[in-house]
Design a protein around this motif. Sequence first.
Motif, PDB file in Angstrom:
ATOM      1  N   UNK A  88      27.426  78.821  38.887  1.00  0.00           N
ATOM      2  CA  UNK A  88      26.829  80.222  39.271  1.00  0.00           C
ATOM      3  C   UNK A  88      25.757  80.130  39.913  1.00  0.00           C
ATOM      4  N   UNK A  89      25.491  80.491  41.040  1.00  0.00           N
ATOM      5  CA  UNK A  89      24.064  80.468  41.827  1.00  0.00           C
ATOM      6  C   UNK A  89      23.064  81.024  40.723  1.00  0.00           C
ATOM      7  N   UNK A  90      21.777  80.463  40.887  1.00  0.00           N
ATOM      8  CA  UNK A  90      20.945  81.083  40.104  1.00  0.00           C
ATOM      9  C   UNK A  90      21.153  81.378  38.534  1.00  0.00           C
ATOM     10  N   UNK A  91      21.857  80.357  38.044  1.00  0.00           N
ATOM     11  CA  UNK A  91      22.650  80.606  36.702  1.00  0.00           C
ATOM     12  C   UNK A  91      21.318  81.038  35.561  1.00  0.00           C
ATOM     13  N   UNK A  99      28.149  84.529  44.257  1.00  0.00           N
ATOM     14  CA  UNK A  99      27.495  83.620  44.797  1.00  0.00           C
ATOM     15  C   UNK A  99      27.583  82.173  43.763  1.00  0.00           C
ATOM     16  N   UNK A 100      28.115  80.979  44.467  1.00  0.00           N
ATOM     17  CA  UNK A 100      28.266  79.893  43.658  1.00  0.00           C
ATOM     18  C   UNK A 100      27.619  78.675  44.333  1.00  0.00           C
ATOM     19  N   UNK A 101      27.043  77.638  43.529  1.00  0.00           N
ATOM     20  CA  UNK A 101      26.304  76.273  43.984  1.00  0.00           C
ATOM     21  C   UNK A 101      27.408  75.287  43.658  1.00  0.00           C
TER      22      UNK A 101
END
Lengths: 679, 679
Positions: A88-91, A99-101
Amino acid sequence: MSTKDSASIDQLTSALLEQEERVRNLRLQNCQHEELTVEQERLKELHRKLNETLKETGLASAADSDMQKNFPREALEGLLRRRFFIAPSFEIYGGVAGLYDYGPPGTAVMNNIIQLWRQHFVVEENMLELQGTCLTPDVVLRASGHVDKFSDMLVKDVQTGDCFRADHLLKEHLSKIIQDEKTPLEKKEAAESTLALVEEMDLDEMAKQLRHWDVRSPETGNSLTDPYPFNLMFQTSIGPTGLLPGFLRPETAQGIFVNFRRLLDYQGDKLPFACAQIGTAFRNEIAPRSGLLRVREFTQAEIEHFVHPNKKEHPKIEKVSQVRVVLFPRRNQLTASRQTVYMTIQEALEQQIIDNETLGYFIARTQLFALKIGLNSDKIRFRQHLQHEMAHYAKDCWDLEVESSYGWIECAGLADRACYDLQNHSEKSHVDLTAFEVFPEKKQMEVWVAEWNKGLLGKTFRHEAASIIKTVESFSDSEKQNLQKSLETQGSISVSMEGKQYHLSRDMITFKKVTKSVSGQNYYPSVIEPSFGIGRLLYCVWEHNFYIRSGDDEQRAVLSLPAMIAPYKCTVLPLSKNAVFQNLITLVTEKLTSLGIQHKVDESGVSIGKRYARADELGIPLAITIDFDSLKDSSVTLRERDSTKQVRGSIDEMIHQVHLLSNGKAEWNDVVQKHPIWE
Amino acid sequence: MSTKDSASIDQLTSALLEQEERVRNLRLQNCQHEELTVEQERLKELHRKLNETLKETGLASAADSDMQKNFPREALEGLLRRRFFIAPSFEIYGGVAGLYDYGPPGTAVMNNIIQLWRQHFVVEENMLELQGTCLTPDVVLRASGHVDKFSDMLVKDVQTGDCFRADHLLKEHLSKIIQDEKTPLEKKEAAESTLALVEEMDLDEMAKQLRHWDVRSPETGNSLTDPYPFNLMFQTSIGPTGLLPGFLRPETAQGIFVNFRRLLDYQGDKLPFACAQIGTAFRNEIAPRSGLLRVREFTQAEIEHFVHPNKKEHPKIEKVSQVRVVLFPRRNQLTASRQTVYMTIQEALEQQIIDNETLGYFIARTQLFALKIGLNSDKIRFRQHLQHEMAHYAKDCWDLEVESSYGWIECAGLADRACYDLQNHSEKSHVDLTAFEVFPEKKQMEVWVAEWNKGLLGKTFRHEAASIIKTVESFSDSEKQNLQKSLETQGSISVSMEGKQYHLSRDMITFKKVTKSVSGQNYYPSVIEPSFGIGRLLYCVWEHNFYIRSGDDEQRAVLSLPAMIAPYKCTVLPLSKNAVFQNLITLVTEKLTSLGIQHKVDESGVSIGKRYARADELGIPLAITIDFDSLKDSSVTLRERDSTKQVRGSIDEMIHQVHLLSNGKAEWNDVVQKHPIWE
């Protein structure tokens, strides 16, 4: 099922298809609201009847597929996070929904798929490719219809302000009623009828149904607001003044359409041609769920194939005519058996299931691409859009659907968008976006021409007069006709050139219809658009290539990615942490690097078996192991992931095989032919 | 210049460098405003004196370079637009300042440069690569300092509302005064002194100077507002509630920092390692100009190399120690001659001009990359940042500067950012972003430890107690110390875990400093960041490789791009439009396609000479020509762009040569050795 049932279903289906066509045509004609309403009610009635009949014959709800029931999704998603394919982005800040990285192996697979896509479509089809911006000014997305229409219906919890998609809530609410054993039969049937129509509801109907069924906020039980359209585009402001509203593009396609003039020029004014764009697109989903399948920022790869509206033959159709595809045509989606058909592209064209050769060609090429990246041929199909799913201007649409644990997922769409986009942008920008067709021989035709008072024009606009004439002459026939109407009603027209407005009065210009011998004519090209969601394809590839292998003492997960898209082609494993192996490790990695082969050295102290298992999880197809014999004769073993078999040979020979295998120029069987299995 | 002058300049420079250091240290210590002001005034005085002395010795203003005066920029930019390398975005709607689209050849060159970058850095250095999102929530960019500090000073025309960058207006205003022959000497000198300081002015100083010089709106002459900071990030709102503010990332770097924990885990907890990201970044420039060099949306390629703060040696430094680079160190930028130095990386490290081996290694690798993509070695240099240019936390920064017709342009920055980013994100997110260092042998050290009342904790938090202990134990020493302070002053602390807050009271936990035998310690890694602006590099490559060739009858433009980055490696030209050539054209293109060689067939009816010229404009290095002899013996000619020489051979042999040349595996000279020049 009795013959009678079957006949009755077929009859209803035909009636329904005809009625859909009728409603669609009325919409196109912008007919009076009343008439449209009557026909829409008739359509609903037909839907209801068909659903009832299907239910009576026991064919209504197909059971969840095997994949939906049995796929170990948690195990896969656990692996994807643990090995940092995705996160997950900005976990560390709690994450942001939708939003995912992509971590290192995820990024590598993504890059490999994009590279393959570019090779398969852009290079092999000799397409153009361009790169536009994500930032897009308001005016462009107004012309394309996105500002007015690109929205989902939103409802809010009146107390907490929590937001929901109206259609999701209604569907969930109805499903609960249907599944509840205590629900009276009559209510259950009514819920089923409504459920079948959710996708087609407009704002009024949705509001009515939410009230009728008393749908409430799922967690709090609070009342909901009436539904209202929520635009899915992210808005921002370009420049410091705050006066230029803009959006993040919701699709890459518009960047191609607005450049059509320059692309046509680049092609030497010759059609057909195709232009592709690979890039990021953004959609502010109301409530993202389904993991990686519905996200707010994603990579698209789109193609706009421009073609004469009456010449949709494809020069390379022969090359794919024998490709077999699973088709799910419109009609079959409404019939009792909901059967797909398996046929060649040639058959689908002959039977007019697919509208035209160009669309057929791209469906075949899309299938070949899907197989190349590792999708399972038993789990892909092309589903034709129902009438109500298509934009009003679209001629025919097919989705590449891939079966996953979430059900059938749309991973690509192939649409014949007719000339909608070019015509709209042309009209809104006042820039000619037509192509010119040369007739085989001259024709007598009625055309609109401008007649100028050049003296007055020159006096008024001086050195700009010539450009004005050129601009006006380039307008299409229908534009000229409209301008004449304006001249008649308002006495003047205004022409925009490089951002400036020029007012032309009736005594400077008039338009007339004349019969003329002409050598050709301007026309708006049709657009066939194959559009791919790279992230969705990637997720489905992961599902289709995931399995659990029973090891000696435990269950081990394997990502069986094709070598072409694997994040690393090869892992390099010294038998132990002993320093004597260092020189050979360096030698092997340098050789692999010089050939551009992505690889990963695993020098950790754990057993070879454990390190094989780690490599299997990352989808690495090959492993080179360096042992004590390697120190004597520079031989190493090469292990293949899925068979777990090994061969042995010199470092150079084994690296050569890795090179062939990872470029798709050899298969493991070829290697085994040359080098006997080594135990 | 007399020895006396020279000595006096050197003396002033040393004093100035010392004073810069002093001011910087005071800032770091957050010292009292008054003391800082005094020292800043002293710094300004030294600047003034140095400028005066330089002016007296005639060394102040270096003349515009040859490139700035003589480069035919209009011809290049005309070509770039005409051949659709680039175009203003949304041109048919009048365009948007600071946004450009890359057309087919521009996109191809861009893709090739990115591919080379990935091979040169990610693959050859075994880096990780990740892909984060452009959408970034407010909280992340607050932690990084961008919300508060990423701004330019803006002034508005009080009547029209037009916006300008304050520093640009002041510079232009002062330059006009200086160039005006009627300006009295005293005023001119004052203007020069002020001009030298524009870059360093804070908001108050800028306001003062704009008023002092009576700077007005350039087109209208209207008054201007006082300057105020304008944040350069594009703002938007994530999700439907409007409650989650976000921005488009102004750099890709933050996406790497926030993933540090997972990256370290992926690396098996071993440092040093590097992670790269290639992606789009956005900056809402106040008034974009300088064409492609200052745009609002651009592609960045960034590397974050994580390393122990005291161990910045690089294992591969030997491989680049003899690479020679042009350096422009801080001191030399202030001395009279403003001379650059040409030396090996080894010399620069020995003389402590470059701070550490890792920075030196990347400077060398950056130089090698710059040359590989076709930049001219005479027109690149590495300039060290002056103290006031660096962020307060930065240890040392060098820019790759490239000479262009716009002057020296920053195309890459190599910065030692110390531990600023990781420490900030760790503190703001309360997630541990340290690495662990194992000591060679155990050490006696003072450390902070938590003492728990586990009974009470368990009663209060039940099954969550264990996770709370784990989270708190992972905090760094300084965090634990701070938490103890909070316990003492407020009686409780709050710990955040997966978005939830847990309140711990003084009777559950206390922290104590104890002396302990420890086997290692946590530390924040330093970050060395090489960051590349791909669009700027690309524009400079175009300038460095553009020349005009005198043809038989006209001037012809050539883009002499290296084969590795050329948009097409080869053009295929039949002698005429005669249909007899069709089979051979198909044969050649199929062979090229199967080798993955980007190429372009030009079948238009114009002369071969004209078609060569067209290919030269697109930067295509090679041309295969099919003529009537080809029909007899399947031989073709191969022409090289820059020499305009040709060789002849069989189709297979010539395509083989194209393959070698376009992969950088052969040079034209090698081809000519094997195949004699053919006239």
